[in-house]
Design a protein around this motif. Structure first.
Motif, short mmCIF file in Angstrom:
data_model
loop_
_atom_site.label_atom_id
_atom_site.label_comp_id
_atom_site.label_asym_id
_atom_site.label_seq_id
_atom_site.Cartn_x
_atom_site.Cartn_y
_atom_site.Cartn_z
N ILE A 37 9.84 -19.38 35.00
CA ILE A 37 9.30 -20.71 35.31
C ILE A 37 7.86 -20.53 35.79
O ILE A 37 7.58 -19.66 36.61
N ASP A 41 5.18 -26.35 34.69
CA ASP A 41 6.46 -26.63 34.04
C ASP A 41 7.09 -27.91 34.58
O ASP A 41 7.01 -28.19 35.77
N VAL A 43 10.71 -29.48 35.22
CA VAL A 43 12.05 -28.92 35.39
C VAL A 43 13.02 -29.98 35.91
O VAL A 43 12.60 -31.03 36.42
N LEU A 58 14.83 -25.94 32.43
CA LEU A 58 13.41 -25.99 32.09
C LEU A 58 13.25 -26.98 30.94
O LEU A 58 13.91 -26.86 29.91
#
Ligand SMILES: Nc1nc2c(ncn2[C@@H]2O[C@H](COP(=O)(O)OP(=O)(O)OP(=O)(O)O)[C@@H](O)[C@H]2O)c(=O)[nH]1
Ligand SMILES: [Mg+2]
Ligand SMILES: [Zn+2]
Length: 298
Positions: A37, A41, A43, A58
């Motif tokens: 990660i 990102d 998420v 993710l």
């Protein structure tokens, strides 16, 4: 079942990953089975307490910036960057080879690229101006600014406000100076993250995502100057030279290296001045610097 919320990864802290959910920072652990990660990102997380949780998933990335890792591997540095701004200046001397590396990475990674020529308060040689003009003619936006004299900064701020950006470039060109003008409360934010999570200090070696006061996000990644070609193949490097693209398909042999190959349309274009000879020379140099494994056809 606990409900999951969508969040944005803003930093890696000593004890976990800082995920922002509704402008609150949640310190998260990550599942081992998940991919690495990185900052930027998107998420899905589940919470175990108001300020702690776990990354469960993710979400798809629209871009990922890689850097060379151990042995022949690459590892991700930041995700979902819209534009990399490569910063150059009259001083230290412009490193166009480094610029071309970044542009090649962007061309191959669904990331836009733009040039910032900083320190326009200093005198600049004609050949540098010409080189910059060449890139502009290729379609790369060029912003001529002075961070210390506050010239041209309003336009740049406008552009930054619409996207997620990263400043790259060699040491001393003014990346931190630029960042400071756009992000006066930068250290404040880092302090807040540590305070809220109460889990140690922010590690300065990792990338961090900042929200700009005027809109947009800026990812700050120390040591971003040493990326190299981050796993590009030889064919990707050639495509990374935007102006080669129309010619690559016209080379007689489809494994053409565009070096001394017969009936190479790229070389012909260099000879006809349709491709700049300086750019072509830098392509040859970068090609030579590639690790042996990357010379395979692809
Ligand atoms: N003359 C002039 N100097 C500038 C300008 N912007 C920054 N500088 C100077 O350039 C030097 C380097 O600036 P930094 O912002 O630290 O450069 P950097 O790109 O962050 O460098 P690293 O952190 O080493 O990668 C400093 O001494 C700044 O004061 C400018 O517009 N004009
Ligand atoms: Mg700096
Ligand atoms: Zn060719």
């Amino acid at each position: 079942m606990t409900t999951q919320s969508e969040g944005l990864v803003v930093a890696h802290l000593g004890k976990g990953i800082a995920v922002e959910v509704d402008s609150q920072i949640i310190l998260c652990q990550t599942l081992r089975k998940l991919e690495t990660i990185v900052v930027g990102d998107q998420v899905l997380i589940s919470r175990s307490s108001p300020d702690q949780g776990r990354i469960e998933q993710l979400l798809p990335r629209r871009s990922v910036l890689q850097r060379p890792g151990r042995s022949d591997q690459t590892r991700p540095v930041a995700a979902n960057i819209d534009t990399i701004f490569v910063v150059l200046a009259a001083e230290p001397e412009c490193d166009f080879l480094l610029l071309d590396q970044y542009l090649a990475i962007c061309e191959n990674g669904n990331i836009d690229a733009a040039l910032i020529f900083n320190k326009i308060d200093l005198p600049c040689a004609d050949d540098i101006e010409q080189e910059l003009q060449y890139y502009q003619d290729l379609g790369y936006p060029l912003y001529k600014v002075s961070a210390s004299r506050n010239i041209g900064m309003a336009e740049l701020k406008q552009v930054l406000s619409r996207q997620t950006s990263l400043f790259a470039g060699q040491s001393g060109v003014g990346k931190s100076s630029l960042t400071k003008t756009f992000l006066p409360e930068m250290s404040l934010k880092i302090g807040r993250v540590s305070e809220i999570t109460r889990h140690g200090r922010h590690t300065t070696t990792a990338a961090t995502l900042y929200h700009l006061p005027g809109g947009g996000n800026l990812i700050d990644s120390p040591g971003v100057a040493i990326f190299g070609l981050a796993g590009l193949t030889e064919a990707q490097l050639a495509r990374g030279y935007r102006e080669f693209q129309p010619f690559i398909g016209q080379c007689r042999f489809n494994d053409c290296r565009h070096v001394n190959d017969k009936y190479c349309a790229v070389r012909a274009a260099v000879e006809n001045a349709e491709i700049g000879v300086n750019r072509y020379r830098r392509y040859l140099k970068l090609r030579e610097k590639m690790p042996p494994g990357h010379h395979a056809k692809s």
